[in-house]
Design an enzyme around this catalytic site. Structure first.
Site, PDB file in Angstrom:
ATOM      1  N   ASP A 177     -21.648 -31.023  -1.339  1.00  0.00           N
ATOM      2  CA  ASP A 177     -20.299 -31.554  -1.151  1.00  0.00           C
ATOM      3  C   ASP A 177     -20.293 -33.070  -1.386  1.00  0.00           C
ATOM      4  OD1 ASP A 177     -17.597 -31.402  -0.620  1.00  0.00           O
ATOM      5  OD2 ASP A 177     -17.845 -31.604   1.547  1.00  0.00           O
ATOM      6  N   LYS A 236     -19.069 -36.350  -2.591  1.00  0.00           N
ATOM      7  CA  LYS A 236     -17.738 -36.852  -2.928  1.00  0.00           C
ATOM      8  C   LYS A 236     -17.601 -38.259  -2.362  1.00  0.00           C
ATOM      9  CE  LYS A 236     -16.042 -34.543   1.113  1.00  0.00           C
ATOM     10  NZ  LYS A 236     -15.426 -33.378   1.679  1.00  0.00           N
ATOM     11  N   ASN A 259     -18.496 -39.471   1.129  1.00  0.00           N
ATOM     12  CA  ASN A 259     -19.892 -39.405   1.550  1.00  0.00           C
ATOM     13  C   ASN A 259     -20.755 -40.528   0.998  1.00  0.00           C
ATOM     14  OD1 ASN A 259     -19.585 -37.032   3.074  1.00  0.00           O
ATOM     15  ND2 ASN A 259     -19.646 -35.800   1.221  1.00  0.00           N
ATOM     16  N   ASP A 319     -24.075 -37.051   5.167  1.00  0.00           N
ATOM     17  CA  ASP A 319     -23.886 -35.597   5.270  1.00  0.00           C
ATOM     18  C   ASP A 319     -24.816 -34.789   4.384  1.00  0.00           C
ATOM     19  OD1 ASP A 319     -21.995 -35.982   7.158  1.00  0.00           O
ATOM     20  OD2 ASP A 319     -20.283 -35.461   5.913  1.00  0.00           O
ATOM     21  N   THR A 376     -11.252 -31.377  -1.401  1.00  0.00           N
ATOM     22  CA  THR A 376     -10.873 -31.735  -2.751  1.00  0.00           C
ATOM     23  C   THR A 376     -11.858 -31.124  -3.735  1.00  0.00           C
ATOM     24  OG1 THR A 376     -11.108 -33.546  -4.313  1.00  0.00           O
ATOM     25  CG2 THR A 376     -11.855 -33.990  -2.083  1.00  0.00           C
TER      26      THR A 376
END
Ligand code: 3AM
Length: 269
Positions: free
Chosen positions: A136, A138, A141, A154, A176
């Site tokens: 994930d 993005k 992060n 994360d 998203t």
């Protein structure tokens, strides 16, 4: 700078102001009362996180995360639990989010982007070599420290942003989808490493272009664009940046150059 107000205590941490709120978690400033060191305390609602029988996966991911130590990955110090909450104690990163730079100042030079991209790839490569995937990646992060170094947050906590459906498999939740690899969107089972690399390609594009490679107000159209890797490089991109981005954003994870990538090969432009 004024001292943050100290209110309650979780374990040895004195909890202060709320720094921000993500999809699943609230992040608060806290201080280790033994050392005085600042930390970020990520607070998750146990019920929300555990209702899909993900306790075991989360436990496993957290155990792995504790072993990950890299200058470009936000350190996870420890995890605590109460009856209703999970507390994740993280390295406190003060420089804000990388993408605020783009939002406030527009695209960056290729030299600047190259530095962030190399730090990102170093972090991703390190975690992958230890069997940890992000799934994930993005803008939210990607944090910066006071020296302007990138810190990915994360990492390995993918279970927190995913959910288990009736088929017992992990599925990425809403969020998203702009940064998500085609094979993840199409739910055809995917390799964590190549999917992460795709997201790195989207991030690189945004850094040097100042806008998203795939964007559409209609979700179905957005999915179609991502699946076909339908994007156009802006005219100011150098040949080498263009070439690298095109190689990474190949919708077929198996043909995407040595990229989407055999471990150990750090690509740059
Ligand atoms: O709400 P904003 O975007 O201002 O930057 C993260 C985000 O800020 C911040 O908490 C908010 C929700 O994710 N954040 C996350 N992890 C952090 C950390 N380790 C952090 N801030 C400092 N250190």
């Amino acid at each position: 700078m004024s001292q943050p107000k100290i209110k309650r205590r979780i374990g040895k941490y004195e909890v202060g102001r709320t720094i921000g709120e993500g999809t699943f978690a609230k992040v608060k400033f806290a201080r280790n009362s033994e050392t005085g060191d600042p930390v970020a305390l990520k607070i998750l609602d146990k019920e929300k996180v555990l209702k899909h029988k993900m306790a075991e996966q989360i436990r496993r991911e957290i155990a792995t995360m504790k072993l990950i130590q890299h200058p470009n990955v936000v350190r996870l110090y420890e995890v605590m639990g109460s009856k209703t909450k999970i507390y994740i104690v993280l390295e406190f990163v003060t420089g804000g989010e990388l993408f605020d730079k783009i939002v406030n100042h527009g695209r960056m030079s290729e030299n600047e982007a190259r530095r962030y991209f190399q730090q990102l790839i170093n972090a991703v490569d390190y975690c992958h070599s230890r069997g940890v995937f992000h799934r994930d990646l993005k803008p939210e992060n990607l944090l910066l420290d006071t020296l302007g170094n990138l810190k990915v947050s994360d990492f390995g906590l993918s279970a927190l942003s995913q959910q288990v459906r009736d088929d017992g498999l992990l599925h990425t939740t809403c969020g998203t989808p702009n940064y998500v690899a085609p094979e993840v969107l199409e739910d055809r089972g995917y390799d964590g490493a190549t999917a992460d690399l795709w997201s790195c390609g989207v991030i690189l594009f945004v850094l040097v272009a100042g806008y998203l490679p795939f964007d559409d107000p209609n979700l179905m159209n957005l999915y179609k664009k991502i699946s076909a890797a339908e994007f156009t490089c802006p005219p100011w991109l150098s040949f080498s940046a263009r070439k690298l981005i095109t190689r990474i954003l190949d919708p077929n994870p198996e043909t995407g150059e040595p990229w989407r990538m055999p471990h150990g090969k750090i690509a740059t432009f």
